[in-house]
Design a protein around this motif. Structure first.
Motif, PDB file in Angstrom:
ATOM      1  N   VAL A 176      -8.789   8.123   3.634  1.00 55.99           N
ATOM      2  CA  VAL A 176      -7.721   7.166   3.349  1.00 55.99           C
ATOM      3  C   VAL A 176      -6.748   7.096   4.521  1.00 55.99           C
ATOM      4  N   SER A 234       1.847  -4.895   4.573  1.00 59.32           N
ATOM      5  CA  SER A 234       1.663  -4.174   3.316  1.00 59.32           C
ATOM      6  C   SER A 234       1.945  -2.684   3.463  1.00 59.32           C
ATOM      7  N   ILE A 290       0.857  -1.184   0.000  1.00 58.97           N
ATOM      8  CA  ILE A 290       0.000   0.000   0.000  1.00 58.97           C
ATOM      9  C   ILE A 290       0.894   1.235   0.000  1.00 58.97           C
ATOM     10  N   GLY A 349      -2.323  -2.439  -4.341  1.00 52.43           N
ATOM     11  CA  GLY A 349      -2.738  -2.643  -2.961  1.00 52.43           C
ATOM     12  C   GLY A 349      -3.440  -1.436  -2.380  1.00 52.43           C
ATOM     13  N   LEU A 350      -2.939  -0.234  -2.687  1.00 49.57           N
ATOM     14  CA  LEU A 350      -3.595   0.989  -2.226  1.00 49.57           C
ATOM     15  C   LEU A 350      -4.912   1.208  -2.956  1.00 49.57           C
ATOM     16  N   ASP A 353     -12.638   3.363  -1.484  1.00 54.90           N
ATOM     17  CA  ASP A 353     -14.076   3.128  -1.590  1.00 54.90           C
ATOM     18  C   ASP A 353     -14.746   3.960  -2.673  1.00 54.90           C
ATOM     19  N   ASP A 378       0.899  -3.962   9.959  1.00 53.10           N
ATOM     20  CA  ASP A 378       0.437  -4.501   8.679  1.00 53.10           C
ATOM     21  C   ASP A 378       1.618  -4.517   7.711  1.00 53.10           C
ATOM     22  N   LYS A 433      -8.089   4.978   7.177  1.00 48.94           N
ATOM     23  CA  LYS A 433      -7.950   3.566   6.832  1.00 48.94           C
ATOM     24  C   LYS A 433      -6.549   3.055   7.191  1.00 48.94           C
ATOM     25  N   GLU A 479      -6.983  -0.827  -4.200  1.00 48.68           N
ATOM     26  CA  GLU A 479      -8.057  -1.755  -3.844  1.00 48.68           C
ATOM     27  C   GLU A 479      -8.657  -1.500  -2.463  1.00 48.68           C
ATOM     28  N   ILE A 480      -8.063  -0.617  -1.660  1.00 54.10           N
ATOM     29  CA  ILE A 480      -8.706  -0.292  -0.375  1.00 54.10           C
ATOM     30  C   ILE A 480      -9.545   0.987  -0.476  1.00 54.10           C
ATOM     31  N   ARG A 524      -5.250   0.218  10.147  1.00 52.92           N
ATOM     32  CA  ARG A 524      -4.461  -0.982   9.867  1.00 52.92           C
ATOM     33  C   ARG A 524      -3.233  -1.063  10.775  1.00 52.92           C
TER      34      ARG A 524
END
Length: 322
Positions: free
Chosen positions: A215, A228, A104, A119-120, A125, A226, A218, A122-123, A222
């Motif tokens: 973001v 990622s 991410i 990766g970023l 919204d 994490d 988010k 896909e998180i 995590r």
């Protein structure tokens, strides 16, 4: 293939040559050389800045390819270029892409090259969150944050005196420091400034100004444990600290902030190869990144020696865990 694409493809296909260590170094001469280069790079032209960014972006694509989803790449380019039109340097040859990496993170190279990881992406919204992320990276380019750090890093090169006397050598020296800067990150003040710019640009472009804050929330949720987020936490201030600085800047202006819109974000194609199974490819990724597309408002719904003795390709592969 365009000249720009050919240049990137050549970088991806070429063999990177790194400089060897010297047996002895004259510290006094090294300091003098650094001063010469620092003076010379102050006047770096926009075309030289673009050349540096193009080479760095090409090497990044050699470390991790673009996600194999042409519609996604076109979509992110349209969103990014629309936001860039509202920045102070709209005439740069802006290019945006989604790198096929599960980490991410997001990266900006000088001259208008912006890459975010799958990766970023896909998180996220909604499109306003994408706008905030891209606006942050655009802010780095507009303010020439990376160029400033590269100038300082290149100034300690043993070849700095040569670079100071030769513009081509100067550009190569800056390119040689680019991968190290990407891995090390910028200072906190640059990141806080880019956060503020990201909010402003998203609002100017008609999006909700709160996308970037969402973001950051988010990322904070995590946490640093994490895997990622390992590089992002290494190269950026903690999300909580960034939120505090953004809150301090925005709170007095909240009544004046526009509501903006939060259109749906485009999903990655189900047929795209998962990031964990992808491998770097030469040529195709570079050509996709350099496609010349118009920048209308996005749809509402939808191998030369560097200045330091490091292997930029190896550093960049390390960024993406390859």
């Amino acid at each position: 293939m365009s000249a720009r694409a050919s240049a990137l493809a050549a970088v991806l296909a070429g063999t990177l040559v790194t400089s060897g260590g010297a047996a002895a170094v004259d510290l006094g001469r090294l300091i003098d050389a650094g001063r010469d280069l620092a003076t010379a790079t102050t006047g770096l032209s926009e075309q030289e800045e673009i050349a540096v960014g193009r080479e760095i972006a090409g090497r990044m694509l050699g470390a991790a390819p673009l996600t194999a989803d042409a519609d996604l790449q076109l979509y992110v380019n349209r969103v990014g270029r629309w936001i860039a039109l509202h920045a102070e340097r709209p005439d740069l040859p802006w290019h945006f892409g989604v790198i096929d990496s599960p980490t991410i993170n997001a990266f900006a190279a000088p001259g208008g090259y912006v890459l975010i990881t799958r990766g970023l992406y896909e998180i996220l919204d909604n499109e306003s969150q994408l706008a905030g992320v891209l606006g942050h990276e655009i802010g780095h380019v507009v303010q020439r944050h990376h160029i400033t750090v590269m100038q300082k890093s290149a100034a300690i090169s043993a070849g700095a005196r040569i670079a100071a006397q030769n513009r081509s050598a100067l550009v190569n020296s800056l390119i040689g420091t680019g991968a190290e800067v990407m891995a090390r990150g910028l200072d906190k003040s640059a990141e806080f400034e880019a956060d503020r710019i990201g909010v402003i640009l998203a609002a100017r472009a008609g999006y909700s100004p709160y996308g970037l804050l969402e973001v950051l929330h988010k990322l904070a949720a995590r946490g640093a444990s994490d895997a990622s987020l390992a590089l992002l936490f290494k190269t950026h201030p903690a999300p909580g600290e960034r939120l505090t600085h953004l809150g301090d800047a925005l709170t007095p202006r909240i009544p004046q902030l526009p509501a903006g819109k939060e259109p749906r974000i485009r999903e990655v194609s189900a047929g795209a190869v998962p990031a964990a199974n992808s491998r770097p490819i030469s040529g195709a990724g570079a050509r996709a990144l350099t496609q010349e597309e118009p920048a209308p408002p996005p749809a509402g719904r939808s191998g030369q020696k560097g200045g330091i003795a490091i292997d930029p390709g190896g550093v960049l592969r390390g960024i993406f865990g390859r």
